[in-house]
Design a protein around this motif. Structure first.
Motif, PDB file in Angstrom:
ATOM      1  N   ARG B  87       0.976  -1.019  -0.060  1.00  0.00           N
ATOM      2  CA  ARG B  87       0.010  -0.059   0.008  1.00  0.00           C
ATOM      3  C   ARG B  87       0.798   1.059  -0.035  1.00  0.00           C
ATOM      4  O   ARG B  87       0.731   2.037  -0.868  1.00  0.00           O
ATOM      5  CB  ARG B  87      -0.913   0.061   1.188  1.00  0.00           C
ATOM      6  CG  ARG B  87      -1.993   1.047   1.370  1.00  0.00           C
ATOM      7  CD  ARG B  87      -3.030   0.906   2.381  1.00  0.00           C
ATOM      8  NE  ARG B  87      -2.712  -0.139   3.411  1.00  0.00           N
ATOM      9  CZ  ARG B  87      -1.965   0.224   4.594  1.00  0.00           C
ATOM     10  NH1 ARG B  87      -1.959   1.182   4.865  1.00  0.00           N
ATOM     11  NH2 ARG B  87      -1.793  -0.953   5.531  1.00  0.00           N
ATOM     12  N   LEU B  88       1.846   1.298   0.843  1.00  0.00           N
ATOM     13  CA  LEU B  88       2.507   2.540   0.866  1.00  0.00           C
ATOM     14  C   LEU B  88       3.434   2.544  -0.536  1.00  0.00           C
ATOM     15  O   LEU B  88       3.967   3.834  -0.777  1.00  0.00           O
ATOM     16  CB  LEU B  88       3.829   2.287   2.129  1.00  0.00           C
ATOM     17  CG  LEU B  88       3.112   2.191   3.418  1.00  0.00           C
ATOM     18  CD1 LEU B  88       4.021   2.051   4.585  1.00  0.00           C
ATOM     19  CD2 LEU B  88       2.518   3.497   3.642  1.00  0.00           C
ATOM     20  N   ALA B  89       3.911   1.545  -1.250  1.00  0.00           N
ATOM     21  CA  ALA B  89       4.509   1.740  -2.447  1.00  0.00           C
ATOM     22  C   ALA B  89       3.480   1.991  -3.470  1.00  0.00           C
ATOM     23  O   ALA B  89       3.944   2.325  -4.487  1.00  0.00           O
ATOM     24  CB  ALA B  89       5.148   0.297  -2.620  1.00  0.00           C
ATOM     25  N   GLY B  90       2.226   1.948  -3.040  1.00  0.00           N
ATOM     26  CA  GLY B  90       1.092   2.432  -4.127  1.00  0.00           C
ATOM     27  C   GLY B  90       1.040   1.356  -5.146  1.00  0.00           C
ATOM     28  O   GLY B  90       0.133   1.491  -6.181  1.00  0.00           O
ATOM     29  N   LEU B  91       1.157   0.022  -4.866  1.00  0.00           N
ATOM     30  CA  LEU B  91       0.901  -0.977  -5.473  1.00  0.00           C
ATOM     31  C   LEU B  91      -0.558  -1.550  -5.118  1.00  0.00           C
ATOM     32  O   LEU B  91      -0.995  -2.176  -6.396  1.00  0.00           O
ATOM     33  CB  LEU B  91       1.985  -2.117  -5.220  1.00  0.00           C
ATOM     34  CG  LEU B  91       2.344  -3.083  -6.386  1.00  0.00           C
ATOM     35  CD1 LEU B  91       3.671  -3.490  -6.482  1.00  0.00           C
ATOM     36  CD2 LEU B  91       1.561  -4.394  -6.463  1.00  0.00           C
ATOM     37  N   VAL B  92      -1.093  -1.422  -4.337  1.00  0.00           N
ATOM     38  CA  VAL B  92      -2.425  -1.838  -3.727  1.00  0.00           C
ATOM     39  C   VAL B  92      -3.220  -0.621  -3.059  1.00  0.00           C
ATOM     40  O   VAL B  92      -2.679   0.154  -2.748  1.00  0.00           O
ATOM     41  CB  VAL B  92      -2.589  -3.161  -3.078  1.00  0.00           C
ATOM     42  CG1 VAL B  92      -1.770  -4.234  -3.663  1.00  0.00           C
ATOM     43  CG2 VAL B  92      -2.013  -2.760  -1.670  1.00  0.00           C
ATOM     44  N   ARG B  93      -4.426  -0.858  -3.256  1.00  0.00           N
ATOM     45  CA  ARG B  93      -5.221  -0.050  -2.584  1.00  0.00           C
ATOM     46  C   ARG B  93      -6.260  -0.430  -1.728  1.00  0.00           C
ATOM     47  O   ARG B  93      -6.836  -1.421  -2.151  1.00  0.00           O
ATOM     48  CB  ARG B  93      -6.142   0.904  -3.908  1.00  0.00           C
ATOM     49  CG  ARG B  93      -6.866   2.124  -3.460  1.00  0.00           C
ATOM     50  CD  ARG B  93      -6.999   3.297  -4.550  1.00  0.00           C
ATOM     51  NE  ARG B  93      -7.685   2.231  -5.699  1.00  0.00           N
ATOM     52  CZ  ARG B  93      -8.761   2.098  -6.021  1.00  0.00           C
ATOM     53  NH1 ARG B  93      -9.810   2.338  -5.104  1.00  0.00           N
ATOM     54  NH2 ARG B  93      -8.881   1.291  -7.197  1.00  0.00           N
ATOM     55  N   SER B  94      -6.698   0.258  -0.841  1.00  0.00           N
ATOM     56  CA  SER B  94      -7.683  -0.511   0.351  1.00  0.00           C
ATOM     57  C   SER B  94      -8.824   0.317   0.109  1.00  0.00           C
ATOM     58  O   SER B  94      -9.064   1.507   0.069  1.00  0.00           O
ATOM     59  CB  SER B  94      -7.101  -0.642   1.588  1.00  0.00           C
ATOM     60  OG  SER B  94      -6.791   0.641   2.080  1.00  0.00           O
ATOM     61  N   THR B  95     -10.149  -0.443   0.433  1.00  0.00           N
ATOM     62  CA  THR B  95     -11.294   0.160   0.576  1.00  0.00           C
ATOM     63  C   THR B  95     -12.113  -0.721   1.784  1.00  0.00           C
ATOM     64  O   THR B  95     -11.965  -1.703   1.887  1.00  0.00           O
ATOM     65  CB  THR B  95     -12.301  -0.272  -0.704  1.00  0.00           C
ATOM     66  OG1 THR B  95     -11.519   0.192  -1.718  1.00  0.00           O
ATOM     67  CG2 THR B  95     -13.540   0.569  -0.637  1.00  0.00           C
TER      68      THR B  95
END
Lengths: 129, 129
Positions: B87-95
């Motif tokens: 997430r911090l690397a911007g590779l995944v996003r959370s909802t």
DNA sequence: TGTAAATATGAGTTGTTGTTCATACGTCGT
DNA sequence: ACGACGTATGAACAACAACTCATATTTACA
């Protein structure tokens, strides 16, 4: 993460919100061995110094250890250690001529992989539309 | 390899066999920052567990933490730690929906990179002609 | 409001990785 | 044959990375 632990057949303590999707996804998933093999390849590219070495070899075609060390500004020993890894992984090949050893990239796929990554992760941000 | 050490302008102690080629290659080489940025991306793909997580998310489209953990057979804590990195690397996003958090891949390029790697490093050896 | 669920986070531990330093190996020139 | 050169390798060390365990946070539900 050590290595892949086999999924218990009968989920004993595992919470799941959507077991069907889990099962479906597991069916399409990489096996542990496949994941490890891929990860090992990516790991070779995960060090800035090694990356520059590979890149330099791709550019130059062929370089001896001391020239490569000078190119990427690393010690000859460090360079040699890294080249050993790359050699054992089959990513580079060495040829000895006299007392100097020349290295070249010996992996058809690395160039493409690097090109894709450079294209997307560097150009996108710098050449920016 | 820590990070790129700047090349001394006047080569003081550096042996070179072919200084011209070295200089030419250095001119085309990735900068230290570029190499680090690329290496960091590859590092995200250099762990079998993370690789399986990314792969699972690509397959499923969206998964909550506990389902993802079950899918790749890892603990929920380990999974959450890895997802944090991604997430911090911007590779995944959370909802967040209710009390469960769903993750999805949020990087256009990873799929291509993985496809290229799978194609060349797995199919080549297994489907082998 | 209190308890359990789903996830996040911090601390601690352990294994891995990359570097340097010292040294060994093979080759060339004298 | 000897010394210097180019490289390889081993050991020691420091930095890092991933796991577990314990705890915190947020939300749902009774």
């Amino acid at each position: 993460m050590a290595d892949v632990i086999p999924m218990p057949d009968e989920a004993c303590e595992v919470r799941m919100v959507d077991p069907e999707r889990v099962e479906a996804t597991r069916a399409e998933l990489l096996s542990g061995d496949e994941a490890s093999e891929l990860a090992e390849r990516f790991k070779l590219l995960s060090d800035p110094g090694r990356l520059r070495m590979i890149y330099a070899l791709l550019e130059a075609g062929e370089l001896c250890v001391c020239d490569l060390a000078a190119t990427v500004a690393a010690s000859e020993s460090a360079t040699s250690h890294q080249l050993r890894q790359l050699r054992l992984a089959g990513l580079v090949r060495s040829t000895k001529r006299g007392r100097t050893v020349y290295y070249r990239v010996d992996d058809t796929h690395v160039r493409l992989l690097l090109d894709v990554a450079v294209e997307h992760y560097l150009h996108d941000h710098e050449v920016r539309v």
